[in-house]
Design an enzyme around this catalytic site. Structure first.
Site, PDB file in Angstrom:
ATOM      1  N   LYS A 173       1.825   5.399 -16.280  1.00  0.00           N
ATOM      2  CA  LYS A 173       2.565   4.182 -15.908  1.00  0.00           C
ATOM      3  C   LYS A 173       4.062   4.464 -15.884  1.00  0.00           C
ATOM      4  O   LYS A 173       4.749   4.120 -14.940  1.00  0.00           O
ATOM      5  CB  LYS A 173       2.311   3.093 -16.932  1.00  0.00           C
ATOM      6  CG  LYS A 173       1.405   1.962 -16.818  1.00  0.00           C
ATOM      7  CD  LYS A 173       0.814   1.393 -15.625  1.00  0.00           C
ATOM      8  CE  LYS A 173       0.309   2.293 -14.549  1.00  0.00           C
ATOM      9  NZ  LYS A 173      -1.120   2.313 -14.337  1.00  0.00           N
ATOM     10  N   ARG A 208       0.823  -1.219   0.000  1.00  0.00           N
ATOM     11  CA  ARG A 208       0.000   0.000   0.000  1.00  0.00           C
ATOM     12  C   ARG A 208       0.852   1.262   0.000  1.00  0.00           C
ATOM     13  O   ARG A 208       0.341   2.342  -0.278  1.00  0.00           O
ATOM     14  CB  ARG A 208      -0.900   0.010   1.236  1.00  0.00           C
ATOM     15  CG  ARG A 208      -1.930  -1.102   1.232  1.00  0.00           C
ATOM     16  CD  ARG A 208      -2.548  -1.258   2.597  1.00  0.00           C
ATOM     17  NE  ARG A 208      -3.414  -0.140   2.919  1.00  0.00           N
ATOM     18  CZ  ARG A 208      -4.738  -0.182   2.903  1.00  0.00           C
ATOM     19  NH1 ARG A 208      -5.331  -1.294   2.575  1.00  0.00           N
ATOM     20  NH2 ARG A 208      -5.451   0.858   3.226  1.00  0.00           N
ATOM     21  N   TRP A 216       2.627   6.361   5.991  1.00  0.00           N
ATOM     22  CA  TRP A 216       2.928   7.088   4.757  1.00  0.00           C
ATOM     23  C   TRP A 216       2.805   8.561   5.145  1.00  0.00           C
ATOM     24  O   TRP A 216       1.715   9.035   5.462  1.00  0.00           O
ATOM     25  CB  TRP A 216       1.924   6.697   3.683  1.00  0.00           C
ATOM     26  CG  TRP A 216       2.200   7.233   2.320  1.00  0.00           C
ATOM     27  CD1 TRP A 216       3.015   6.688   1.376  1.00  0.00           C
ATOM     28  CD2 TRP A 216       1.633   8.406   1.720  1.00  0.00           C
ATOM     29  NE1 TRP A 216       2.992   7.457   0.232  1.00  0.00           N
ATOM     30  CE2 TRP A 216       2.155   8.509   0.414  1.00  0.00           C
ATOM     31  CE3 TRP A 216       0.731   9.371   2.160  1.00  0.00           C
ATOM     32  CZ2 TRP A 216       1.817   9.537  -0.444  1.00  0.00           C
ATOM     33  CZ3 TRP A 216       0.392  10.408   1.296  1.00  0.00           C
ATOM     34  CH2 TRP A 216       0.944  10.479   0.008  1.00  0.00           C
ATOM     35  N   GLU A 230       5.095   7.074 -13.025  1.00  0.00           N
ATOM     36  CA  GLU A 230       4.937   6.701 -11.614  1.00  0.00           C
ATOM     37  C   GLU A 230       5.952   5.665 -11.141  1.00  0.00           C
ATOM     38  O   GLU A 230       6.277   5.626  -9.962  1.00  0.00           O
ATOM     39  CB  GLU A 230       3.504   6.255 -11.294  1.00  0.00           C
ATOM     40  CG  GLU A 230       3.122   4.889 -11.778  1.00  0.00           C
ATOM     41  CD  GLU A 230       1.736   4.464 -11.322  1.00  0.00           C
ATOM     42  OE1 GLU A 230       1.374   4.708 -10.170  1.00  0.00           O
ATOM     43  OE2 GLU A 230       1.005   3.870 -12.146  1.00  0.00           O
ATOM     44  N   ASN A 238      -4.682   5.828  10.944  1.00  0.00           N
ATOM     45  CA  ASN A 238      -4.685   6.087   9.498  1.00  0.00           C
ATOM     46  C   ASN A 238      -5.647   7.231   9.261  1.00  0.00           C
ATOM     47  O   ASN A 238      -6.732   7.241   9.843  1.00  0.00           O
ATOM     48  CB  ASN A 238      -5.230   4.882   8.713  1.00  0.00           C
ATOM     49  CG  ASN A 238      -4.240   3.759   8.630  1.00  0.00           C
ATOM     50  OD1 ASN A 238      -3.113   3.880   9.087  1.00  0.00           O
ATOM     51  ND2 ASN A 238      -4.679   2.650   8.050  1.00  0.00           N
ATOM     52  N   GLU A 262      -2.742   7.107 -19.955  1.00  0.00           N
ATOM     53  CA  GLU A 262      -2.482   5.987 -19.047  1.00  0.00           C
ATOM     54  C   GLU A 262      -1.041   5.488 -19.181  1.00  0.00           C
ATOM     55  O   GLU A 262      -0.363   5.235 -18.173  1.00  0.00           O
ATOM     56  CB  GLU A 262      -3.493   4.858 -19.322  1.00  0.00           C
ATOM     57  CG  GLU A 262      -3.230   3.554 -18.603  1.00  0.00           C
ATOM     58  CD  GLU A 262      -3.157   3.677 -17.085  1.00  0.00           C
ATOM     59  OE1 GLU A 262      -3.523   4.719 -16.522  1.00  0.00           O
ATOM     60  OE2 GLU A 262      -2.709   2.704 -16.454  1.00  0.00           O
ATOM     61  N   LYS A 299      -0.770   2.399  -2.686  1.00  0.00           N
ATOM     62  CA  LYS A 299      -1.697   1.629  -3.514  1.00  0.00           C
ATOM     63  C   LYS A 299      -3.132   2.087  -3.283  1.00  0.00           C
ATOM     64  O   LYS A 299      -3.929   2.182  -4.207  1.00  0.00           O
ATOM     65  CB  LYS A 299      -1.561   0.144  -3.165  1.00  0.00           C
ATOM     66  CG  LYS A 299      -2.434  -0.775  -3.996  1.00  0.00           C
ATOM     67  CD  LYS A 299      -1.998  -0.784  -5.429  1.00  0.00           C
ATOM     68  CE  LYS A 299      -2.861  -1.663  -6.321  1.00  0.00           C
ATOM     69  NZ  LYS A 299      -2.631  -1.369  -7.740  1.00  0.00           N
TER      70      LYS A 299
HETATM   71  O1  M6R Z   1      -8.065   2.119  -6.244  1.00  0.00           O
HETATM   72  P1  M6R Z   1      -8.363   3.176  -7.264  1.00  0.00           P
HETATM   73  O2  M6R Z   1      -8.567   2.608  -8.627  1.00  0.00           O
HETATM   74  O3  M6R Z   1      -9.497   4.065  -6.877  1.00  0.00           O
HETATM   75  O4  M6R Z   1      -7.054   4.059  -7.312  1.00  0.00           O
HETATM   76  C1  M6R Z   1      -6.991   5.223  -8.076  1.00  0.00           C
HETATM   77  C2  M6R Z   1      -5.560   5.667  -8.253  1.00  0.00           C
HETATM   78  O5  M6R Z   1      -4.978   5.971  -7.020  1.00  0.00           O
HETATM   79  C3  M6R Z   1      -4.711   4.591  -8.958  1.00  0.00           C
HETATM   80  O6  M6R Z   1      -5.259   4.203 -10.171  1.00  0.00           O
HETATM   81  C4  M6R Z   1      -3.276   5.126  -9.188  1.00  0.00           C
HETATM   82  O7  M6R Z   1      -3.313   6.151 -10.127  1.00  0.00           O
HETATM   83  C5  M6R Z   1      -2.354   3.979  -9.652  1.00  0.00           C
HETATM   84  N1  M6R Z   1      -1.130   4.004  -8.921  1.00  0.00           N
HETATM   85  C6  M6R Z   1      -2.005   4.057 -11.088  1.00  0.00           C
HETATM   86  O8  M6R Z   1      -1.167   3.035 -11.486  1.00  0.00           O
END
Ligand code: M6R
Length: 604
Positions: A485, A27, A74, A488, A100, A481, A599
């Site tokens: 990728k 996470r 975090w 990130e 949290n 997208e 995550k």
């Molecule tokens: O769990 P979710 O799909 O709601 O998350 C949304 C974003 O935080 C998630 O897609 C994030 O952008 C990813 N790290 C992308 O790879």
């Protein structure tokens, strides 16, 4: 983002806590800690910055206790440091607490109640534990009453576990907006922010609702609202496939999850289609959707990018006008809605706070809400009127891969089923099941060519600081997208652009040697995108073209099978994932846990 585990039983809890924290590593976190108490006068607090392995190394054999709370942090308020790691403790060292979430009013609470307390950290969390201590030690309240009063004062999101050193036979638990589950074991009970942390301990859970608190003992759990009234709760069963949360023979979760995509496509075909190749979607959901005059997709990150494709699918196959909103914007700037709006939230985790705040408001306005998620027991799934599952299996790597393609496949299934119900010809003629099969086959070919992708990453993406993805229409959606990728996980500055927009400004950034990756899969716009490719080639860009058979030219590096236009991201998306994966691996970076990212983003 931040993980919590707590256990109370009759034997040592240290191993369960550590194992739980390790399972929550995915996470995202930057420090970790635990507090254990043996309920006969000994207790231990250990905190470290960095990985759980560092926490594990810091644990001496005497760090054992029958009650324990543990946390991965975090950083939000205050840098990653031992002082800021949780558990936080009161000045008196009587109370220990993990949290949290984010508090909005911690400055105010500190000046209202705690002006004479010496704070040991920069965290908002410390205010909570100091407040409990203040009410117990100065106002002579019981710990229960002090905890209750503290929760009543908090403005923000929280999942909290508190242990009172003087009553270590119980864990005090509080929840608002941040996920928290109470697990029921044999002769022990536990609390965790994610069932993944404790799936081998129990399958029986009690879900805590927002603005509730609980007292968890070894053999008893009591749930209260913040007025102190006892609440009844049914047990929920949460079963997690153990093999799905291990890497198996793979070096990383991300590669495993990229490779699983063909299987996920076929699984979606099995889950959502009957023997007569008819899409099976809850008739009540289809009925509700058939009465809407506008669909609103709301999501974040990769799920937002999948929603952009969802808009195209909905408009092509249902003819219902569809809008897409970034959750973190939508919540603060609601558009003027149509008369009969219908909300669709896409979220892999089902826990994203930005999406949830929009969902809560949509529910407050009595608007119908569907959640498309990978997590059946998530907060969003629980709160929606309707849920469709992705059936992708747990996604552990921070970079979302199989959830993205699964989201598109499920959106397509819903669009087809709804379009058929509405009598839309395009939907009746759309042989989605065959398309999903073709997509699975195409994915299989892509993931079997790992040498090619590794070589392309080396040729185009090694030693660079900037990169661009371009495309038109659905190829633009996938450019966004693919750029996300790459940036990130490899930390290369990458942008996705509408190819036609280049000449309106961005082309000024094109310098000799800069990589530009073009997706060209739509016949009607291919020639225009080819023109844009020529413009950047003329300025020295290194161009990699990923086209489909319908649009291919002899010099293109990658040729994909042709699918329905709106489904091409099922293949182009995988190309973006593979390029990002190998570029990151070649930089020697941690593919699964990139810096600064979590995550599950459970704060707004
Ligand atoms: O769990 P979710 O799909 O709601 O998350 C949304 C974003 O935080 C998630 O897609 C994030 O952008 C990813 N790290 C992308 O790879």
């Amino acid at each position: 983002m931040c993980g919590i585990v707590g256990v109370i039983g009759s034997t040592s809890t240290t191993d369960i806590l550590l194992t739980g924290l390790k399972r929550l590593e995915y996470r995202g976190y930057d420090s970790a800690g635990l507090y254990v108490n043996d309920q006969s006068g000994h207790d231990y607090l250990v905190k470290t910055v960095g990985k759980i392995s560092q926490l594990e190394a810091a644990l001496t054999s005497d760090v054992q206790g029958t009650v324990g709370i543990a946390h991965t942090r975090w950083a939000t308020h205050g840098q990653p440091s031992v002082a800021n790691a949780h558990p936080q403790f009161s000045d008196s060292k009587r109370f220990y607490l993990v949290h949290n979430g984010v508090l909005n009013n911690y400055h105010q609470l500190r000046s209202d109640y705690l002006s004479d307390v010496d704070f040991a950290s920069q965290t908002d969390t410390e205010v909570i534990v100091q407040l409990v201590a203040h009410f117990v030690e100065h106002d002579d309240m019981s710990t229960f009453a002090a905890f209750q009063k503290t929760l009543q004062l908090l403005d923000g999101s929280y999942a909290i576990l508190l242990v009172d050193q003087e009553q270590p036979d119980q864990i005090f638990v509080g929840k608002n907006k941040s996920p928290l589950l109470i697990g029921i074991g044999a002769n022990f009970n536990l609390v965790s922010s994610d069932a993944l942390a404790t799936y081998d301990q129990t399958e029986d859970y009690l879900e805590l609702h927002d603005q509730e608190m609980a007292v968890v003992r070894q053999d008893d759990v009591k749930i209260y609202n913040l007025d102190g009234q006892l609440q009844q709760r049914e047990m929920t069963q949460i079963t997690i496939d153990h093999s799905a949360v291990s890497k198996g023979s793979y070096p990383t979760f991300m590669l495993k999850e990229i490779d699983e995509q063909p299987v996920v496509m076929r699984r979606i075909g099995q889950e959502y289609f009957d023997d007569h190749r008819q899409a099976i979607i809850d008739p009540e959901l289809l009925n509700a959707l058939s009465h809407t005059d506008r669909v609103y997709f709301v999501a974040a990150g990769t799920s937002y990018h999948a929603s952009l494709v969802g808009k195209r699918l909905f408009e092509s196959y249902t003819k219902i006008p569809t809008e897409v909103g970034v959750a973190s914007e939508f919540g603060y700037h609601w558009p003027i809605l149509s008369e009969k709006p219908f909300f669709i939230f896409l979220s892999q985790s089902g826990e994203t706070a930005d999406s949830r705040q929009v969902l809560v408001e949509a529910k407050r306005r009595h608007l119908p809400v569907l959640v498309i998620t990978n997590s059946a027991n998530s907060t969003l799934a629980r709160e929606a009127n309707y849920t469709l599952l992705l059936h992708a299996g747990p996604e552990i790597a921070v970079a979302s891969t199989k959830a993205y393609t699964a989201q598109i496949a499920v959106e397509a299934t819903l669009a087809k089923a709804l379009g058929e119900k509405l009598g839309i010809k395009a939907a009746q003629n759309f042989d989605l099941l065959t398309q999903l099969g073709l997509a699975a086959n195409g994915m299989e070919t892509l993931v079997s060519e790992k040498e090619t992708w590794s070589q392309l990453a080396e040729n185009y993406l090694s030693g660079i600081n900037d990169a661009f993805y371009i495309g038109r229409g659905v190829d633009y959606d996938v450019s966004l997208e693919a750029a996300l990728k790459l940036k990130e996980i490899s930390y290369v500055h990458t942008e996705g652009f509408a190819a036609g927009e280049l000449k309106h400004g961005t082309i000024a950034l094109i310098e000799p040697g800069i990589p530009v990756i073009a997706f060209i899969t739509e016949k009607s716009t291919a020639a225009h995108t080819r023109g844009n490719v020529q413009e950047v080639v003329a300025r020295g860009a290194k161009v990699l073209v990923i086209a489909n058979q319908d649009c291919q030219e002899v010099q293109d590096q990658i040729i994909l099978p042709t699918l329905a236009t709106e489904l091409m991201p099922l293949l182009t998306g995988v190309c973006g994932q593979l390029l990002a994966y190998y570029a990151t691996l070649q930089r020697g970076l941690n593919v699964d846990q990139p810096r600064n990212l979590a995550k599950s983003v459970t704060v707004e």
